[in-house]
Scaffold this motif. Structure first.
Motif, PDB file in Angstrom:
ATOM      1  N   HIS A 127       0.829  -1.201   0.000  1.00 14.64           N
ATOM      2  CA  HIS A 127       0.000   0.000   0.000  1.00 14.64           C
ATOM      3  C   HIS A 127       0.866   1.256   0.000  1.00 14.64           C
ATOM      4  CE1 HIS A 127      -3.368  -2.615   1.314  1.00 14.64           C
ATOM      5  NE2 HIS A 127      -2.470  -3.167   2.105  1.00 14.64           N
ATOM      6  N   TYR A 129       0.215   5.916  -0.688  1.00 11.50           N
ATOM      7  CA  TYR A 129      -0.836   6.940  -0.611  1.00 11.50           C
ATOM      8  C   TYR A 129      -0.366   8.217  -1.280  1.00 11.50           C
ATOM      9  CZ  TYR A 129      -4.058  10.249   1.773  1.00 11.50           C
ATOM     10  OH  TYR A 129      -4.995  11.212   2.072  1.00 11.50           O
ATOM     11  N   TRP A 162      -3.443   4.256  -2.908  1.00 11.47           N
ATOM     12  CA  TRP A 162      -4.587   4.917  -2.293  1.00 11.47           C
ATOM     13  C   TRP A 162      -4.482   6.414  -2.515  1.00 11.47           C
ATOM     14  CZ3 TRP A 162      -8.446   2.119   0.125  1.00 11.47           C
ATOM     15  CH2 TRP A 162      -8.179   0.767   0.382  1.00 11.47           C
ATOM     16  N   VAL A 189      -9.615   6.410  -0.643  1.00 11.82           N
ATOM     17  CA  VAL A 189      -9.760   6.168   0.786  1.00 11.82           C
ATOM     18  C   VAL A 189     -11.186   6.484   1.237  1.00 11.82           C
ATOM     19  CG1 VAL A 189      -9.014   6.881   3.088  1.00 11.82           C
ATOM     20  CG2 VAL A 189      -7.324   6.622   1.250  1.00 11.82           C
ATOM     21  N   VAL A 224      -5.632   0.978   6.266  1.00  9.58           N
ATOM     22  CA  VAL A 224      -5.608   0.087   5.106  1.00  9.58           C
ATOM     23  C   VAL A 224      -4.910  -1.229   5.438  1.00  9.58           C
ATOM     24  CG1 VAL A 224      -5.740   1.998   3.475  1.00  9.58           C
ATOM     25  CG2 VAL A 224      -3.503   1.083   4.098  1.00  9.58           C
TER      26      VAL A 224
END
Length: 404
Positions: A127, A129, A162, A189, A224
């Motif tokens: 993950h 962001y 994300w 998100v 997450v």
């Protein structure tokens, strides 16, 4: 004032004294540095804050109780199961190349390709962001994606980017989605959805953010990984080798080699299993503490430290802490930290301690031992043409990916 004192304080006499005293002090300072190694670090902390946030250790929230642990989380294996590698050094590894040599003891996994494609949701989830309202996603951000696809097992992993807005129409991201449909995905998100089943569900804390994306970024990390499990990688990172041998552990990373007293840990690279009780306890700390201060690491470094102390006090084996150089080798002394990624190479083309910067040299060898280079949000600084980042990392990514 006494006549003698007035005479001594006359400007001419003071100037004459300084002409002698200053060179003498400089001389002794230089000589002293030849024999002594000064260590100076100044930080000021409010004593009441230290007492409340650090020294006070409230009890755990009960997340490790067998009745509270998710059926998807194997508590016995996670806490006490056998491990192939050791990642917690136990010391700060500040001297020479110790940290890099320790990173080299983590041997890669050698596996054949799976007989059939693994669906995206069944892969090891990675993950990252990106805040779409702070800056557009462009070629500089793409290097993190390239580093992932060039170094990780794209038959077994999936990277989820994300964001707080829709990135589906970005041409750079469309290219990678088409090339790696099972190994790359975009998601927006949804704090309320991700927080379901946690103590943060319905909490106004889910609305907290700041202009630096520190508070909300730290929150996204935890939510997450709680919901999906897997690895978190900050977008301002360049991966240098496969993270797979680390993933038998749940971990955060050491902030730097100086072992800061109240902020010793970092979440730029972290790994936890889905519905990990470690994260459940982190949410408990968040809702039972004061709200985070904007522009701080209250939900990052401070949170991990507070959680770790509660785990120890509760008799729970804590999560691991990777040594600083595994992901943040820029954060140490001049003699053993990685060269500045944004500065041109010295004319002699050498790294400190005599390690060559060229392909196959000492720096290249070290980059093959550590797992990531964390760049600390320095998005506006370009990588120098023909600098070590371009030669030893970016070119290799393009070669591995066929200059995609």
């Amino acid at each position: 004032m006494d006549y003698t004192v007035r005479q001594l304080l006359r400007p001419q006499r003071v100037l004459a004294f300084l002409k002698i005293a200053v060179p003498v002090l400089v001389f002794f300072a230089i000589v002293g540095l030849l024999y002594w190694e000064p260590h100076v670090e100044i930080a000021v902390y409010n004593r009441s804050w230290v007492k409340q946030e650090i020294l006070t250790v409230p009890p755990l929230g009960g997340c490790f109780s067998p009745s509270a642990v998710s059926p998807s989380y194997n508590l016995t294996d996670a806490l006490y199961g056998p491990r192939r590698t050791e990642v917690h050094a136990g010391t700060t590894l500040q001297f020479g190349m110790d940290c890099y040599e320790f990173a080299g003891t983590v041997q890669p996994l050698h596996r054949s390709s799976p007989p059939r494609p693994i669906p995206g949701d069944q892969r090891i989830q990675y993950h990252t962001y990106w805040r779409t309202d702070l800056a557009p996603f462009g070629p500089r951000q793409e290097w993190m994606l390239k580093s992932f696809f060039a170094t990780q097992d794209t038959d077994r992993t999936r990277l989820i980017l994300w964001s707080n807005g829709d990135l589906a129409h970005n041409p750079i991201l469309q290219k990678w989605l088409a090339r790696y449909p099972d190994a790359f995905a975009l998601k927006v998100v949804d704090y309320a959805h991700l927080a379901r089943g946690t103590e943060l569900e319905g909490s106004p804390l889910l609305q907290v953010n700041d202009k630096r994306a520190w508070i909300d970024g730290d929150l996204v990390r935890l939510l997450v990984i709680w919901a999906y499990g897997g690895v978190w990688i900050d977008m301002d990172s360049l991966l240098t080798r496969d993270l797979a041998p680390l993933l038998e552990h749940e971990f955060v990373t050491q902030w730097d080699c100086y072992d800061k007293k109240y902020v010793p840990m970092n979440g730029a690279l972290m790994h936890f299993r889905k519905h990990s009780p470690y994260l459940c306890e982190a949410f408990h700390v968040m809702v039972t503490s004061d709200p985070p201060r904007k522009g701080t690491t209250d939900w990052g470094a401070l949170l991990y430290f507070k959680l770790r102390r509660r785990l120890l006090a509760g008799g729970i084996p804590p999560f691991k802490v990777l040594p600083f150089c595994f992901s943040d080798a820029r954060s140490c002394r001049l003699d053993n930290r990685l060269p500045d990624p944004f500065a041109s190479d010295p004319r002699d083309g050498r790294w400190t301690m005599g390690y060559g910067r060229e392909e196959g040299g000492g720096l290249d060898n070290v980059l093959g031992k550590v797992f990531s280079v964390h760049l600390h949000n320095q998005w506006k600084k370009p990588f120098p043409p023909r600098g070590w980042v371009e030669r030893l990392l970016l070119r290799k990514y393009d070669q591995e990916l066929g200059s995609a």
